[in-house]
Design a protein around this motif. Structure first.
Motif, PDB file in Angstrom:
ATOM      1  N   GLU A  22       0.833  -1.207   0.000  1.00  0.00           N
ATOM      2  CA  GLU A  22       0.000   0.000   0.000  1.00  0.00           C
ATOM      3  C   GLU A  22       0.871   1.262   0.000  1.00  0.00           C
ATOM      4  O   GLU A  22       0.557   2.245  -0.670  1.00  0.00           O
ATOM      5  N   PHE A  23       1.958   1.226   0.760  1.00  0.00           N
ATOM      6  CA  PHE A  23       2.900   2.348   0.778  1.00  0.00           C
ATOM      7  C   PHE A  23       3.503   2.565  -0.600  1.00  0.00           C
ATOM      8  O   PHE A  23       3.502   3.682  -1.139  1.00  0.00           O
ATOM      9  N   PHE A  90      -4.048   0.803   9.696  1.00  0.00           N
ATOM     10  CA  PHE A  90      -2.679   0.638   9.210  1.00  0.00           C
ATOM     11  C   PHE A  90      -2.592   0.910   7.712  1.00  0.00           C
ATOM     12  O   PHE A  90      -1.597   1.464   7.228  1.00  0.00           O
ATOM     13  N   TYR A  91      -3.626   0.514   6.970  1.00  0.00           N
ATOM     14  CA  TYR A  91      -3.645   0.791   5.531  1.00  0.00           C
ATOM     15  C   TYR A  91      -3.641   2.296   5.266  1.00  0.00           C
ATOM     16  O   TYR A  91      -2.887   2.798   4.428  1.00  0.00           O
ATOM     17  N   VAL A  92      -4.508   3.040   5.963  1.00  0.00           N
ATOM     18  CA  VAL A  92      -4.605   4.482   5.733  1.00  0.00           C
ATOM     19  C   VAL A  92      -3.289   5.173   6.076  1.00  0.00           C
ATOM     20  O   VAL A  92      -2.841   6.076   5.355  1.00  0.00           O
ATOM     21  N   VAL A  93      -2.653   4.752   7.157  1.00  0.00           N
ATOM     22  CA  VAL A  93      -1.352   5.329   7.519  1.00  0.00           C
ATOM     23  C   VAL A  93      -0.320   5.018   6.440  1.00  0.00           C
ATOM     24  O   VAL A  93       0.440   5.900   6.003  1.00  0.00           O
ATOM     25  N   SER A  94      -0.282   3.781   5.971  1.00  0.00           N
ATOM     26  CA  SER A  94       0.674   3.396   4.927  1.00  0.00           C
ATOM     27  C   SER A  94       0.427   4.173   3.646  1.00  0.00           C
ATOM     28  O   SER A  94       1.379   4.636   2.985  1.00  0.00           O
ATOM     29  N   GLN A  95      -0.832   4.331   3.275  1.00  0.00           N
ATOM     30  CA  GLN A  95      -1.174   5.081   2.062  1.00  0.00           C
ATOM     31  C   GLN A  95      -0.756   6.545   2.190  1.00  0.00           C
ATOM     32  O   GLN A  95      -0.196   7.124   1.251  1.00  0.00           O
ATOM     33  N   SER A  96      -1.014   7.136   3.355  1.00  0.00           N
ATOM     34  CA  SER A  96      -0.690   8.554   3.558  1.00  0.00           C
ATOM     35  C   SER A  96       0.812   8.789   3.555  1.00  0.00           C
ATOM     36  O   SER A  96       1.303   9.750   2.951  1.00  0.00           O
ATOM     37  N   VAL A  97       1.552   7.912   4.230  1.00  0.00           N
ATOM     38  CA  VAL A  97       3.011   8.044   4.255  1.00  0.00           C
ATOM     39  C   VAL A  97       3.586   7.790   2.866  1.00  0.00           C
ATOM     40  O   VAL A  97       4.522   8.472   2.425  1.00  0.00           O
ATOM     41  N   GLY A  98       3.025   6.831   2.156  1.00  0.00           N
ATOM     42  CA  GLY A  98       3.462   6.568   0.790  1.00  0.00           C
ATOM     43  C   GLY A  98       3.240   7.774  -0.109  1.00  0.00           C
ATOM     44  O   GLY A  98       4.085   8.118  -0.942  1.00  0.00           O
ATOM     45  N   ALA A  99       2.090   8.449   0.079  1.00  0.00           N
ATOM     46  CA  ALA A  99       1.801   9.643  -0.711  1.00  0.00           C
ATOM     47  C   ALA A  99       2.783  10.757  -0.390  1.00  0.00           C
ATOM     48  O   ALA A  99       3.221  11.499  -1.284  1.00  0.00           O
ATOM     49  N   ALA A 101       5.883  10.332   0.630  1.00  0.00           N
ATOM     50  CA  ALA A 101       7.152   9.943   0.027  1.00  0.00           C
ATOM     51  C   ALA A 101       7.136  10.191  -1.479  1.00  0.00           C
ATOM     52  O   ALA A 101       8.109  10.700  -2.056  1.00  0.00           O
ATOM     53  N   GLY A 102       6.026   9.832  -2.117  1.00  0.00           N
ATOM     54  CA  GLY A 102       5.905  10.048  -3.552  1.00  0.00           C
ATOM     55  C   GLY A 102       5.955  11.518  -3.909  1.00  0.00           C
ATOM     56  O   GLY A 102       6.594  11.916  -4.895  1.00  0.00           O
ATOM     57  N   PHE A 197      -3.401  14.518  -0.068  1.00  0.00           N
ATOM     58  CA  PHE A 197      -2.685  14.862   1.155  1.00  0.00           C
ATOM     59  C   PHE A 197      -1.178  14.991   0.952  1.00  0.00           C
ATOM     60  O   PHE A 197      -0.562  15.987   1.359  1.00  0.00           O
ATOM     61  N   GLY A 198      -0.556  14.009   0.317  1.00  0.00           N
ATOM     62  CA  GLY A 198       0.898  14.022   0.146  1.00  0.00           C
ATOM     63  C   GLY A 198       1.392  15.262  -0.578  1.00  0.00           C
ATOM     64  O   GLY A 198       2.221  16.024  -0.040  1.00  0.00           O
ATOM     65  N   PRO A 199       0.913  15.532  -1.793  1.00  0.00           N
ATOM     66  CA  PRO A 199       1.352  16.733  -2.499  1.00  0.00           C
ATOM     67  C   PRO A 199       0.967  18.030  -1.790  1.00  0.00           C
ATOM     68  O   PRO A 199       1.701  19.024  -1.866  1.00  0.00           O
ATOM     69  N   ALA A 200      -0.184  18.041  -1.082  1.00  0.00           N
ATOM     70  CA  ALA A 200      -0.597  19.252  -0.366  1.00  0.00           C
ATOM     71  C   ALA A 200       0.393  19.591   0.739  1.00  0.00           C
ATOM     72  O   ALA A 200       0.752  20.763   0.933  1.00  0.00           O
TER      73      ALA A 200
END
Length: 273
Positions: A22-23, A90-99, A101-102, A197-200
């Protein structure tokens, strides 16, 4: 669907592999699709970039994590009791952190022109700066396009459907493309809270940001419940009634929506010797 996971998953290697998937998947989505939002890009180009990226990534990691790469998809699976609260969080945290990083990687590799970045907002979503779109409109539009996506995901994951042998990831990707063709010019077509979220955060661009969480999450929840309890191949009144009990599990219901005998379910779940 497998039975809902629980805290015991924390001891499973497959659970941690799913989090990594997911990350990585969400990070790749932000890098590739948001990277296509640079100056000079067109709405069809952006729409295809997001749709193709989602379809490709889902195809690559679905066998590991289910290929959610989107908190709204995870929310749909949570409210329909297909995954546990622990896995969902855990999925939402992994997705947000992955975003994040991306987006960080995208900022490093994005070229500049005359000292100015060609993608200053890193593809995050925001309504037009002239104030023509209200925060309430952003919420409703984001809910609508995410509803389309999550409804398609649930239809694709309905293993009891007959006569639909096409590519599930392609259908999911196309639902993203269609939503973007409509909403890019209006809201930026977030569809995915993590990818907004990530780009913001990295670009420090926050315009009605809360609506890009609330809208998609509401759309995902409504789509999941509607499909699973009304349109699924095994949707019946018996299943609907059981949904509100403590021991509900979708796997307990056959193709006709009738609850299997407990002994038969236990026997079928035992591994063959």
């Amino acid at each position: 669907m497998a039975r809902s996971s629980n805290v015991g998953d924390l001891k499973s290697r497959k659970f941690w592999a799913a989090l990594l998937a997911e990350f990585l998947g969400t990070g790749l989505l932000v890098t590739v699709a948001c990277g296509a939002c640079a100056a000079g890009s067109t709405i069809p180009g952006i729409s295809l970039a997001f749709g193709l990226a989602v379809g490709t990534i889902v195809w690559a990691i679905a066998h590991v994590s289910g290929g959610h790469i989107n908190p709204a998809v995870t929310a749909g699976f949570l409210v329909t009791r297909k995954i546990s609260l622990v896995r969902a969080l855990f999925y939402v945290v992994s997705q947000s952190v992955g975003a994040l990083a991306g987006a960080g990687f995208l900022q490093v590799v994005t070229p500049t022109s005359n000292g100015t970045s060609t993608n200053p907002t890193l593809g995050t979503s925001a309504p037009p700066g002239d104030g023509s779109v209200s925060r309430f409109q952003v919420l409703l539009i984001e809910a609508a396009i995410t509803f389309l996506l999550v409804f398609t995901v649930f239809a694709t994951c309905d293993s009891r459907r007959k006569g639909f042998n096409g590519s599930g990831p392609l259908a999911i990707g196309l639902s993203v493309t269609v939503g973007h063709l409509w909403a890019v010019r209006v809201t930026g077509a977030g569809t995915n809270p993590a990818r907004v979220f990530g780009p913001a955060v990295v670009s420090q661009t926050f315009v009605h940001h809360w609506a890009y969480w609330v809208g998609p999450l509401l759309g995902g929840i409504m789509a999941g419940l509607l499909y699973d309890l009304v349109f699924a191949e095994n949707a019946t009144k018996e299943k609907l009634s059981a949904f509100f009990t403590g021991d509900y599990d979708d796997d307990d219901f056959d193709e006709g929506g009738r609850k299997r005998d407990t002994k038969d379910t236990e026997l079928s779940s035992k591994p063959r010797e």
